[in-house]
Design a protein around this motif. Structure first.
Motif, PDB file in Angstrom:
ATOM      1  N   ALA A 188       0.751  -1.119  -0.104  1.00  0.00           N
ATOM      2  CA  ALA A 188      -0.032   0.165   0.093  1.00  0.00           C
ATOM      3  C   ALA A 188       0.801   1.189  -0.095  1.00  0.00           C
ATOM      4  O   ALA A 188       1.885   1.343   0.833  1.00  0.00           O
ATOM      5  CB  ALA A 188      -0.964  -0.089   1.293  1.00  0.00           C
ATOM      6  N   TYR A 189       0.559   2.079  -0.996  1.00  0.00           N
ATOM      7  CA  TYR A 189       1.315   3.470  -1.278  1.00  0.00           C
ATOM      8  C   TYR A 189       0.589   4.722  -0.971  1.00  0.00           C
ATOM      9  O   TYR A 189       1.016   5.525  -0.271  1.00  0.00           O
ATOM     10  CB  TYR A 189       1.931   3.431  -2.290  1.00  0.00           C
ATOM     11  N   LEU A 190      -0.521   4.731  -1.643  1.00  0.00           N
ATOM     12  CA  LEU A 190      -1.400   6.048  -1.463  1.00  0.00           C
ATOM     13  C   LEU A 190      -2.682   5.406  -0.941  1.00  0.00           C
ATOM     14  O   LEU A 190      -3.466   4.233  -1.503  1.00  0.00           O
ATOM     15  CB  LEU A 190      -1.837   6.689  -2.913  1.00  0.00           C
ATOM     16  N   LEU A 191      -3.326   5.904  -0.167  1.00  0.00           N
ATOM     17  CA  LEU A 191      -4.730   5.459   0.606  1.00  0.00           C
ATOM     18  C   LEU A 191      -5.739   6.972   0.343  1.00  0.00           C
ATOM     19  O   LEU A 191      -5.343   7.848   0.763  1.00  0.00           O
ATOM     20  CB  LEU A 191      -4.566   5.327   2.102  1.00  0.00           C
ATOM     21  N   MET A 192      -6.776   6.452  -0.158  1.00  0.00           N
ATOM     22  CA  MET A 192      -7.784   7.261  -0.380  1.00  0.00           C
ATOM     23  C   MET A 192      -9.002   7.196   0.331  1.00  0.00           C
ATOM     24  O   MET A 192      -9.714   6.104   0.326  1.00  0.00           O
ATOM     25  CB  MET A 192      -8.160   7.582  -2.019  1.00  0.00           C
ATOM     26  N   TYR A 193      -9.426   8.343   1.229  1.00  0.00           N
ATOM     27  CA  TYR A 193     -10.622   8.308   1.996  1.00  0.00           C
ATOM     28  C   TYR A 193     -11.612   9.039   1.852  1.00  0.00           C
ATOM     29  O   TYR A 193     -11.353  10.373   1.065  1.00  0.00           O
ATOM     30  CB  TYR A 193     -10.231   8.393   3.307  1.00  0.00           C
TER      31      TYR A 193
END
Length: 307
Positions: free
Chosen positions: A292-297
């Protein structure tokens, strides 16, 4: 029917491309861009804003994004025009997905990009005179340091809390205070003064290694929180951009939760497949990942689906 046959049949079905959703046909090895474009397409508010703004601002890339998004709804489109306008000449050179996420947002109309735009207030308090100063800046991404977790599990929720903790600077790192007219120890802290609709977190897996005199990738496992709380707002995970490999040769994919079905899909350049089994384990919605590198919420968007 034989259990082994059933298992093989199920695995075959899971690996089939999902005909309802489309991949992207790129001119080279631009997986970093494909992932970002898919995330933007599956951010419903951004998609709708691009459609509204595409005819109003000729200086933005909204018209090209609108064309791409409309094609994505019915077929596998090409990304050649987007690649060209972003100045990508060598389509076989590995680049950073976070960099191109920010670059696209900087070239889109304010109405569309504001969905990912937040504001931070940076507060500095002098230990000598106790006076404080404030400065504000906007952000697309909040970077979370993982450099101390290379051999243990990194907790995203704790990392986010650490980002907002007060930090003391002293010794060689003292800051000059205009009121004291000299360098002093100081406290540094920041707070979100404007919450974005879509919050993006960056796990800083690339760090400079003094021993090897170069940047290396940290392969630590991360416990990815399904919900996070920031500035009295609750956010729900809806996309994960993964990076496989290292700096010299890597690959990006994007796992995205469809706002249409509530299911998770992996977008891997031209292919798309369902990955619900990766996110729902024994009836629980959780994810542990070393890629996991970028996490979008999204702000409160999937609260019902995740409950």
């Amino acid at each position: 029917m034989d259990r082994l046959v059933v298992k093989k049949f199920r695995e075959k079905l899971e690996n089939l491309s999902i005909s309802d959703y489309q991949g992207l046909d790129s001119p080279g090895l631009t997986c970093y861009l494909n992932c970002v474009l898919q995330v933007l397409f599956w951010t419903e508010e951004f998609r709708e804003a691009v459609k509204r703004c595409s005819g109003n601002n000729s200086t933005s890339i909204d018209p090209l994004l609108k064309e791409l998004f409309e094609n994505l709804e019915k077929k596998r489109p090409q990304t050649h025009k987007i690649t060209k306008i972003l100045g990508i000449r060598d389509v076989y050179e590995q680049r950073d997905a976070a960099e191109y996420f920010e670059k696209i947002l900087c070239h889109t109309s304010p109405e569309a990009s504001k969905i990912f735009k937040g504001e931070l207030n940076h507060k500095t308090t002098c230990h000598g005179c106790k006076k404080s100063s404030d400065s504000k800046s906007f952000f697309w991404i909040l970077p979370l340091a993982v450099k101390d977790y290379n051999h243990k599990t990194y907790n995203v929720q704790q990392g986010l809390e650490g980002f907002f903790k007060v930090q003391k600077v002293s010794g060689e790192n003292q800051l000059y205070c205009n009121s004291c007219n000299q360098k002093q120890d100081a406290d540094l802290e920041c707070e979100v003064t404007q919450s974005p609709e879509a919050l993006t977190l960056l796990l800083k897996r690339f760090t400079f290694d003094s021993k090897h005199k170069g940047y290396v990738k940290l392969q630590c496992t991360a416990d990815v929180a399904q919900t996070v709380d920031v500035a009295n707002c609750r956010y729900d995970l809806y996309a994960v951009v993964d990076h496989f490999g290292d700096l010299t040769g890597g690959h990006y994919t994007a796992d995205i939760k469809s706002f249409e079905t509530g299911s998770w899909y992996c977008f891997n350049d031209r292919s798309v497949k369902n990955v619900d089994s990766k996110y729902f384990i024994n009836g629980e919605n959780k994810l542990r990942s070393h890629t996991a590198y970028l996490l979008m919420y999204m702000k409160g968007k999937f609260r019902v689906l995740l409950s």
